[in-house]
Design an enzyme around this catalytic site. Sequence first.
Site, PDB file in Angstrom:
ATOM      1  N   GLY A   4     -15.361-113.617 -28.627  1.00 45.63           N
ATOM      2  CA  GLY A   4     -16.595-113.031 -28.146  1.00 45.63           C
ATOM      3  C   GLY A   4     -17.816-113.838 -28.536  1.00 45.63           C
ATOM      4  O   GLY A   4     -17.923-114.323 -29.672  1.00 45.63           O
ATOM      5  N   GLU A 167     -35.404 -97.399 -19.772  1.00 45.73           N
ATOM      6  CA  GLU A 167     -36.091 -98.664 -19.506  1.00 45.73           C
ATOM      7  C   GLU A 167     -35.955 -99.073 -18.040  1.00 45.73           C
ATOM      8  O   GLU A 167     -36.909 -99.552 -17.419  1.00 45.73           O
ATOM      9  CB  GLU A 167     -35.535 -99.742 -20.438  1.00 45.73           C
ATOM     10  CG  GLU A 167     -35.914 -99.507 -21.896  1.00 45.73           C
ATOM     11  CD  GLU A 167     -35.142-100.373 -22.879  1.00 45.73           C
ATOM     12  OE1 GLU A 167     -35.614-100.517 -24.026  1.00 45.73           O
ATOM     13  OE2 GLU A 167     -34.072-100.885 -22.516  1.00 45.73           O
ATOM     14  N   ASP A 305     -19.291-103.405 -31.114  1.00 47.01           N
ATOM     15  CA  ASP A 305     -18.968-102.268 -30.255  1.00 47.01           C
ATOM     16  C   ASP A 305     -17.492-101.919 -30.226  1.00 47.01           C
ATOM     17  O   ASP A 305     -17.118-100.861 -29.706  1.00 47.01           O
ATOM     18  CB  ASP A 305     -19.426-102.562 -28.819  1.00 47.01           C
ATOM     19  CG  ASP A 305     -20.937-102.577 -28.690  1.00 47.01           C
ATOM     20  OD1 ASP A 305     -21.611-102.075 -29.605  1.00 47.01           O
ATOM     21  OD2 ASP A 305     -21.447-103.096 -27.675  1.00 47.01           O
TER      22      ASP A 305
END
Length: 473
Positions: A4, A167, A305
Amino acid sequence: MIIGSGFGGLFTAQALRKAPVEVTLVAKTTHHLFQPLLYQVATGILSEGEIAPTTREVLSRQDNAQVVLGEVTTIDVNARTVTSQLLGRTTVHHYDSLVVAAGAGQSYFGNDHFATHAPGMKSIDDALELRGRIFGMFELAEASTDPADVERLLTFVVVGAGPTGVEMAGQIAELSRRTLRRDFRSIDPAKARVILLDAAPAVLPPFGERLGAKAADKLTKIGVDVQLGAKVVNVDATGIDVEDSDGTRRRIDSVCKVWAAGVAASPLGRQLAEQTGAGLDRAGRIEVLPDLTLPGHPEVFVIGDMASLNRLPGVAQVAIQGGRHAAKEIQAWVAGKQTGRPFEYHDKGSMATISRFSAVASIGKVQFSGFFAWLVWLAVHLVYIIGFKHRLTTLLHWTVSFIGRGRSERTVTEQQIFARVAVQRLGTDFAPSLPPHASQEAPSWTGARTIVPMQPQAKGEGKGEDSRQPSRV
């Protein structure tokens, strides 16, 4: 071995720059994505280059780091190998220590077919597709002569009232009311309807009732229709069906939908859970030990995560601090020192921007909103953008968009809008690949099979397979 190139993976690699180790970082993209600003790419404020620097460039001066492009398909913790694939070519990597930071994708809560008509906000591809869809709706509305069609095209629905959804909804409202208000002749962009949906009873639940109420009030003032207690039950090409808290169902006609609700951890977590006996939570995150390792495998760290520990939030700071913790543990192991120290997370607060000059922030016990919170939000995000040149160009684009009313990134293409769905329609047999030898005839990036597109037909011509003409894409 690091899997990652997000915050967790990149900061782990950087934290090992002076360690006597060889670092291999494998990721399925060539860039490091600053995901908190992805919505600004989708609404034309920033280009993808500002928030997604090339991983190789970021680590180019780190001699002990190697970057490998490829999607990890298999992790074998007993053999200590990681298998990755790139265009049909398989590579097996051996490791002494492994840091898994593969992140999370969008979750549709078991309704993955919603994705066809409501893209998520997890990648550059997602943001560019949404940019094309958002700006494209105004173009289609300008060309339409049907008032009902115009209304449907100029109705934007954002699902999810968390930071990303808030947002996104705020920027679409500003886009229609400030940036585009003078650009069209047949329509009034300011009449566009922006709807923010969420099944929860509040906006920005993690920020608390007070800041959530302030955010909802500000969104309403800038023209966003906030609808809470509304559960999405179906999504199709022309609208979205919702079920209100009283059980009644209704339909919202809208062509452009944005999905900003829910996350699902990388499927690699399930592989690791099956091999180590660790548990998985509802989002697919793997339950790690206090030091972020897996049961029986102190050499395997899971961060960001993908990790479930003490109900830590899925924010960038958790990944960054987790990566640095893993790096310290690896260095201690190499030096023959004691390892297994528990991970300690230091909460640096949460922030979300609502519109130009308005944001909410929660830092420790201090909560504030408005213009000052917006300035703090700008400063913090500018600091965490990788590279001086990216910070400089980001600051310039913010000046153009927030002080003026322009958006520097309004170019859209057909590929942005339709490529994802087109690839899906190729089916599960589609597999991009490269030929094993340069001498092979007609190498194709689109896989081994020939694509047979439909060809236009004159009225009355045959409708079977014989009416199709083969073509290599």
